[in-house]
Design a protein around this motif. Structure first.
Motif, PDB file in Angstrom:
ATOM      1  N   TYR A  38     -12.107  17.660   3.301  1.00  0.00           N
ATOM      2  CA  TYR A  38     -13.102  16.762   2.692  1.00  0.00           C
ATOM      3  C   TYR A  38     -13.348  15.574   3.604  1.00  0.00           C
ATOM      4  O   TYR A  38     -14.361  14.878   3.497  1.00  0.00           O
ATOM      5  CB  TYR A  38     -12.674  16.336   1.286  1.00  0.00           C
ATOM      6  CG  TYR A  38     -11.542  15.363   1.234  1.00  0.00           C
ATOM      7  CD1 TYR A  38     -10.218  15.799   1.384  1.00  0.00           C
ATOM      8  CD2 TYR A  38     -11.776  14.018   1.068  1.00  0.00           C
ATOM      9  CE1 TYR A  38      -9.173  14.903   1.356  1.00  0.00           C
ATOM     10  CE2 TYR A  38     -10.738  13.113   1.022  1.00  0.00           C
ATOM     11  CZ  TYR A  38      -9.450  13.563   1.172  1.00  0.00           C
ATOM     12  OH  TYR A  38      -8.409  12.668   1.148  1.00  0.00           O
ATOM     13  N   GLN A  74      -3.013   8.472   6.840  1.00  0.00           N
ATOM     14  CA  GLN A  74      -3.640   8.663   5.519  1.00  0.00           C
ATOM     15  C   GLN A  74      -2.884   7.935   4.398  1.00  0.00           C
ATOM     16  O   GLN A  74      -2.494   6.793   4.577  1.00  0.00           O
ATOM     17  CB  GLN A  74      -3.795  10.160   5.259  1.00  0.00           C
ATOM     18  CG  GLN A  74      -4.757  10.857   6.213  1.00  0.00           C
ATOM     19  CD  GLN A  74      -6.177  10.240   6.190  1.00  0.00           C
ATOM     20  OE1 GLN A  74      -6.628   9.738   5.153  1.00  0.00           O
ATOM     21  NE2 GLN A  74      -6.832  10.220   7.337  1.00  0.00           N
ATOM     22  N   SER A  75      -2.581   8.605   3.273  1.00  0.00           N
ATOM     23  CA  SER A  75      -2.018   7.902   2.117  1.00  0.00           C
ATOM     24  C   SER A  75      -0.608   7.367   2.337  1.00  0.00           C
ATOM     25  O   SER A  75      -0.125   6.534   1.573  1.00  0.00           O
ATOM     26  CB  SER A  75      -2.024   8.815   0.900  1.00  0.00           C
ATOM     27  OG  SER A  75      -3.315   8.893   0.365  1.00  0.00           O
ATOM     28  N   ASN A 125      -5.633   6.245  -4.880  1.00  0.00           N
ATOM     29  CA  ASN A 125      -6.652   5.583  -4.050  1.00  0.00           C
ATOM     30  C   ASN A 125      -7.146   4.281  -4.669  1.00  0.00           C
ATOM     31  O   ASN A 125      -7.295   3.260  -3.981  1.00  0.00           O
ATOM     32  CB  ASN A 125      -7.831   6.524  -3.814  1.00  0.00           C
ATOM     33  CG  ASN A 125      -7.461   7.640  -2.852  1.00  0.00           C
ATOM     34  OD1 ASN A 125      -6.267   7.821  -2.554  1.00  0.00           O
ATOM     35  ND2 ASN A 125      -8.441   8.388  -2.401  1.00  0.00           N
ATOM     36  N   GLU A 169     -14.153   9.630   7.904  1.00  0.00           N
ATOM     37  CA  GLU A 169     -13.872   9.254   6.507  1.00  0.00           C
ATOM     38  C   GLU A 169     -14.909   8.273   6.013  1.00  0.00           C
ATOM     39  O   GLU A 169     -15.417   8.384   4.891  1.00  0.00           O
ATOM     40  CB  GLU A 169     -12.476   8.649   6.391  1.00  0.00           C
ATOM     41  CG  GLU A 169     -12.200   8.028   5.022  1.00  0.00           C
ATOM     42  CD  GLU A 169     -10.815   8.263   4.501  1.00  0.00           C
ATOM     43  OE1 GLU A 169     -10.645   8.361   3.283  1.00  0.00           O
ATOM     44  OE2 GLU A 169      -9.930   8.396   5.364  1.00  0.00           O
ATOM     45  N   ASN A 176     -14.482   7.058  -2.715  1.00  0.00           N
ATOM     46  CA  ASN A 176     -13.702   5.823  -2.569  1.00  0.00           C
ATOM     47  C   ASN A 176     -14.613   4.601  -2.667  1.00  0.00           C
ATOM     48  O   ASN A 176     -14.236   3.574  -3.224  1.00  0.00           O
ATOM     49  CB  ASN A 176     -12.940   5.830  -1.240  1.00  0.00           C
ATOM     50  CG  ASN A 176     -11.736   6.758  -1.291  1.00  0.00           C
ATOM     51  OD1 ASN A 176     -11.088   6.866  -2.337  1.00  0.00           O
ATOM     52  ND2 ASN A 176     -11.440   7.403  -0.184  1.00  0.00           N
ATOM     53  N   TYR A 200      -9.537  -0.046   3.921  1.00  0.00           N
ATOM     54  CA  TYR A 200      -8.725   1.074   3.389  1.00  0.00           C
ATOM     55  C   TYR A 200      -8.889   2.316   4.272  1.00  0.00           C
ATOM     56  O   TYR A 200      -7.908   2.964   4.639  1.00  0.00           O
ATOM     57  CB  TYR A 200      -9.127   1.384   1.940  1.00  0.00           C
ATOM     58  CG  TYR A 200      -8.547   2.688   1.441  1.00  0.00           C
ATOM     59  CD1 TYR A 200      -9.355   3.831   1.348  1.00  0.00           C
ATOM     60  CD2 TYR A 200      -7.198   2.805   1.144  1.00  0.00           C
ATOM     61  CE1 TYR A 200      -8.828   5.039   0.931  1.00  0.00           C
ATOM     62  CE2 TYR A 200      -6.664   4.018   0.748  1.00  0.00           C
ATOM     63  CZ  TYR A 200      -7.479   5.124   0.635  1.00  0.00           C
ATOM     64  OH  TYR A 200      -6.958   6.339   0.253  1.00  0.00           O
ATOM     65  N   CYS A 204      -5.953   4.196   6.609  1.00  0.00           N
ATOM     66  CA  CYS A 204      -5.662   5.638   6.510  1.00  0.00           C
ATOM     67  C   CYS A 204      -5.817   6.330   7.859  1.00  0.00           C
ATOM     68  O   CYS A 204      -5.261   7.406   8.081  1.00  0.00           O
ATOM     69  CB  CYS A 204      -6.603   6.281   5.494  1.00  0.00           C
ATOM     70  SG  CYS A 204      -6.246   5.801   3.796  1.00  0.00           S
ATOM     71  N   TYR A 252       2.156  11.613  -6.540  1.00  0.00           N
ATOM     72  CA  TYR A 252       1.089  11.858  -7.528  1.00  0.00           C
ATOM     73  C   TYR A 252       1.522  12.788  -8.664  1.00  0.00           C
ATOM     74  O   TYR A 252       2.563  12.616  -9.267  1.00  0.00           O
ATOM     75  CB  TYR A 252      -0.133  12.444  -6.838  1.00  0.00           C
ATOM     76  CG  TYR A 252      -0.543  11.724  -5.605  1.00  0.00           C
ATOM     77  CD1 TYR A 252      -0.562  12.351  -4.361  1.00  0.00           C
ATOM     78  CD2 TYR A 252      -0.883  10.390  -5.637  1.00  0.00           C
ATOM     79  CE1 TYR A 252      -0.930  11.675  -3.203  1.00  0.00           C
ATOM     80  CE2 TYR A 252      -1.261   9.694  -4.495  1.00  0.00           C
ATOM     81  CZ  TYR A 252      -1.282  10.348  -3.288  1.00  0.00           C
ATOM     82  OH  TYR A 252      -1.633   9.691  -2.157  1.00  0.00           O
ATOM     83  N   VAL A 270      -2.893  13.316   3.438  1.00  0.00           N
ATOM     84  CA  VAL A 270      -3.680  14.565   3.548  1.00  0.00           C
ATOM     85  C   VAL A 270      -3.797  15.072   4.985  1.00  0.00           C
ATOM     86  O   VAL A 270      -4.291  16.174   5.218  1.00  0.00           O
ATOM     87  CB  VAL A 270      -5.111  14.391   2.957  1.00  0.00           C
ATOM     88  CG1 VAL A 270      -5.083  14.442   1.461  1.00  0.00           C
ATOM     89  CG2 VAL A 270      -5.799  13.168   3.491  1.00  0.00           C
ATOM     90  N   GLY A 295      -2.445  18.413  -2.406  1.00  0.00           N
ATOM     91  CA  GLY A 295      -2.676  17.598  -1.217  1.00  0.00           C
ATOM     92  C   GLY A 295      -1.386  17.199  -0.518  1.00  0.00           C
ATOM     93  O   GLY A 295      -1.366  16.263   0.268  1.00  0.00           O
TER      94      GLY A 295
HETATM   95  O1  DON Z   1      -8.631   8.233   0.626  1.00  0.00           O
HETATM   96  C1  DON Z   1      -8.409   9.382   0.949  1.00  0.00           C
HETATM   97  O2  DON Z   1      -8.823  10.301   0.322  1.00  0.00           O
HETATM   98  C2  DON Z   1      -7.601   9.600   2.170  1.00  0.00           C
HETATM   99  N1  DON Z   1      -7.831   8.599   3.136  1.00  0.00           N
HETATM  100  C3  DON Z   1      -6.102   9.553   1.851  1.00  0.00           C
HETATM  101  C4  DON Z   1      -5.720  10.482   0.784  1.00  0.00           C
HETATM  102  C5  DON Z   1      -4.339  11.018   0.928  1.00  0.00           C
HETATM  103  O3  DON Z   1      -3.748  10.950   1.952  1.00  0.00           O
HETATM  104  C6  DON Z   1      -3.749  11.659  -0.260  1.00  0.00           C
HETATM  105  N2  DON Z   1      -2.406  12.086  -0.049  1.00  0.00           N
HETATM  106  N3  DON Z   1      -1.848  13.097  -0.296  1.00  0.00           N
END
Ligand code: DON
Length: 620
Positions: A38, A74-75, A125, A169, A176, A200, A204, A252, A270, A295
């Protein structure tokens, strides 16, 4: 810092590394999962990339596989940014904006608290974007620079932004952005949400490696102190909050099963990164971009599960602390200072010395470990007049432990008893705490000594003054009171006195140097002298202290070997020297006196040897 990778070239491979290699072999073939797409740039990752890194809080880095392959954090950025927001704002203002409740929902769920609009926690997020909104900085650029610097402190290496992923992103991050506007709607974000959401996206898109993640996780495990660089990345007191939200929300809608099965606070990303933290022990970083439906990295979960089982890492499976913090305790009847005592003093110390009690503490002092010590102290308080707490082997001490020791100081002072602290330079928090609590009573109630030897001597002196009327440690003596002259006739003493040469020394003056050739022995008439050896660190350690009436420098007279230690005047000193020549000549001129002198010297050696044996028994 010690880095162990497959090619460490050591004759004996590390069992930890062996197991990481085995795990890598066993899981490299696992091809379950999908690359994240994505964020289009993430779909370009090589699905075979796979690295594992385990870092201990002692700074040892074990790494296998693609542990140096860069990818975006990332997260996994979220707990570290949350920590910075706590430092910038404090807990209460942050909690006003972001709750800490697990949602059990996916990472991108728009999970806001009814009414307040507070995101449920900082790991989803919405919470992470709100967190980004709390980072201090005059401009978005300044804020991102602070983030990058903070992450570099955790990783122990310079980090950069992956522009391609960031752009990818930013160009596709509509969900987001929507979340950003929702937060603006509820005044969780108070200004334009766009720069906050951009910040943000940037956080990431910071490029890291599996090795970086391992060290970042170990820094959290080490209360914010990077175990590889020794630099503090976050104030220790905030680490518990970061790990709490990682423990309850980091994975999560898999958080419950994760903490149940694997039992470590964790965070996934991710791009395929995953970190797990075992507080006080280690950090784990895994990288494999193939993700499960939630994820989370498929290989990452398998590796952490296996590590937790194999090395027993489950947080809630901890052995009792038991008496681990209490290394040793002994009384002043069992072990004395290195001040050589007269037979009368030794009798008094054996009789009354149990009123002095020394506790050697060790390891990490927290409520549970300090309570064991305090419990023992309270239990035997009736018999203790002088309590010595030795912090030499203490690694860390927290406020609750400091609080217990403060209470003991207060209770003992109310009972007219003394508390002495040795090696307290190793626990600055304790001194700060006692100072804050005791205020101007601190100087009077907290007696600090550099080592147990000086603390014991302080106690002994006061105990002997109470036990032996008129006793003073350094009362000057006349020649006829020299121990060396015990059981000699007045005539024999008179003969010997004619051979003596009087010398005086100032406090601190070196009387004998190690390696010197021995030409005389010393009979101490006034003041005290100490035998010192120079340690590898260059500092001096006291071996013995002699009081008036005692003899020193006699060993080299007997074995004719060079002086083995330094002897220093502790105060203004008066000695009477018997030269080697005169001592030897006695064999011819007065053999009976020589024999008596040798007997008295042997008695002195026996006293010192018995003292050493007694102490070895206690210290074993
Ligand atoms: O905001 C997002 O969707 C990505 N930058 C980070 C999401 C993510 O890493 C979720 N983790 N498992």
């Amino acid at each position: 810092m010690h880095s162990m990778s497959t090619k460490n070239g050591l004759a004996c491979s590390s069992p930890v590394l062996d197991y990481l290699e085995q795990l890598h072999r066993e899981n490299a073939a696992v091809a379950d999962g999908k690359l994240a797409s994505y964020i289009p740039e993430l779909a370009k990752a090589n699905p075979n990339w796979f690295g594992i890194c385990l870092v201990t809080t002692n700074g040892v880095v074990y790494e296998v596989g693609d542990s140096r392959q860069p990818f975006t954090i990332q997260s996994i950025s979220k707990p570290f940014v949350y920590g910075l927001a706590l430092e910038d704002n404090g807990r209460v203002p942050v909690l006003e904006k972001i709750s800490v409740e697990p949602t059990g929902d996916a990472f991108n769920s728009i999970s806001l608290e009814p009414g307040s609009g507070r995101p449920r926690n900082p790991m989803i997020n919405a919470g992470a974007i709100a967190t980004a909104g709390l980072i201090a900085g005059r401009t978005p650029r300044a804020k991102f620079k602070r983030l990058l610097e903070t992450f570099a402190l955790y990783a122990g290496s310079e980090l950069t932004l992956d522009e391609a992923v960031y752009r990818s992103e930013s160009e596709t991050g509509h969900r987001n952005r929507a979340i950003g506007h929702m937060l603006r709607n509820f005044d969780i974000l108070t200004g334009d949400p766009t720069p906050v959401v951009e910040l943000y996206f940037q956080q990431c898109s910071i490029a890291v490696t599996c090795r970086d993640l391992g060290i970042m996780a170990a820094t959290l495990a080490n209360r914010g102190l990077n175990p590889v660089t020794g630099k503090q990345a976050i104030r220790g007191e905030y680490v518990e909050s970061v790990l709490s939200v990682m423990g309850s929300c980091g994975m999560y809608d898999y958080a419950g099963e994760w903490i149940y099965k694997i039992g470590m606070p964790a965070k996934s990303g991710v791009a395929g990164g995953l970190i797990a933290v075992l507080p006080g022990q280690l950090g784990i970083g895994v990288f494999s971009p193939l993700l499960d439906l939630r994820g989370n990295s498929v290989r990452g979960i398998r590796v952490c599960d296996a590590l937790s089982r194999h090395f027993d890492l489950h947080l809630f499976n901890r052995p009792g602390v038991g008496k681990s913090a209490l290394r040793l305790n002994f009384t002043g009847a069992e072990l004395n200072s290195s001040r050589i005592r007269t037979p009368q003093e030794n009798d008094a110390l054996r009789k009354f010395g149990s009123a002095i009690k020394v506790y050697q503490l060790q390891g990490n002092l927290n409520f549970a470990t300090a309570e064991v010590v305090v419990h023992d102290v309270v239990d035997s308080a009736d018999s203790i007049d002088y309590l010595v707490l030795d912090f030499r082997r203490v690694l860390s001490l927290n406020e609750s432990a400091a609080g217990l020791f403060w209470q003991i100081v207060c209770k003992f002072s109310e009972l007219g008893k003394s508390v002495l602290f040795t090696y307290a330079d190793r626990t600055p928090l304790l001194r700060r705490y006692l100072k804050a609590k005791l205020g101007n009573r601190y100087e009077g109630l907290v007696r600090l000594f550099p080592d147990n030897d000086l603390a014991l001597e302080w106690c002994e002196t006061r105990l002997l003054e109470a036990a032996i009327p008129g006793h003073r440690d350094d009362s000057a003596v006349a020649p006829e009171q020299f121990e060396l002259f015990n059981n000699l006739t007045p005539g024999a003493i008179a003969t010997l006195v004619t051979l003596l040469k009087r010398r005086t020394y100032h406090a601190g003056e070196v009387i004998i140097n190690a390696g010197d050739q021995a030409r005389e022995m010393f009979l101490l008439a006034r003041g005290s002298v100490s035998v010192m050896v120079t340690l590898g660190s260059g500092s001096r350690k006291r071996l013995a202290t002699f009081a008036p009436g005692m003899t020193f420098g006699e060993m080299a007279i007997i074995d004719r070997a060079p002086r083995s230690a330094i002897i220093v005047a502790d105060s203004e000193v008066e000695c009477h020297l018997l030269s080697l020549e005169d001592f030897d000549r006695l064999e011819e001129s007065h053999p009976d006196i020589k024999i008596r002198l040798l007997e008295n010297l042997c008695l002195g050696f026996c006293r010192n040897l018995r003292k050493a044996n007694r102490e070895l028994r206690v210290l074993d």
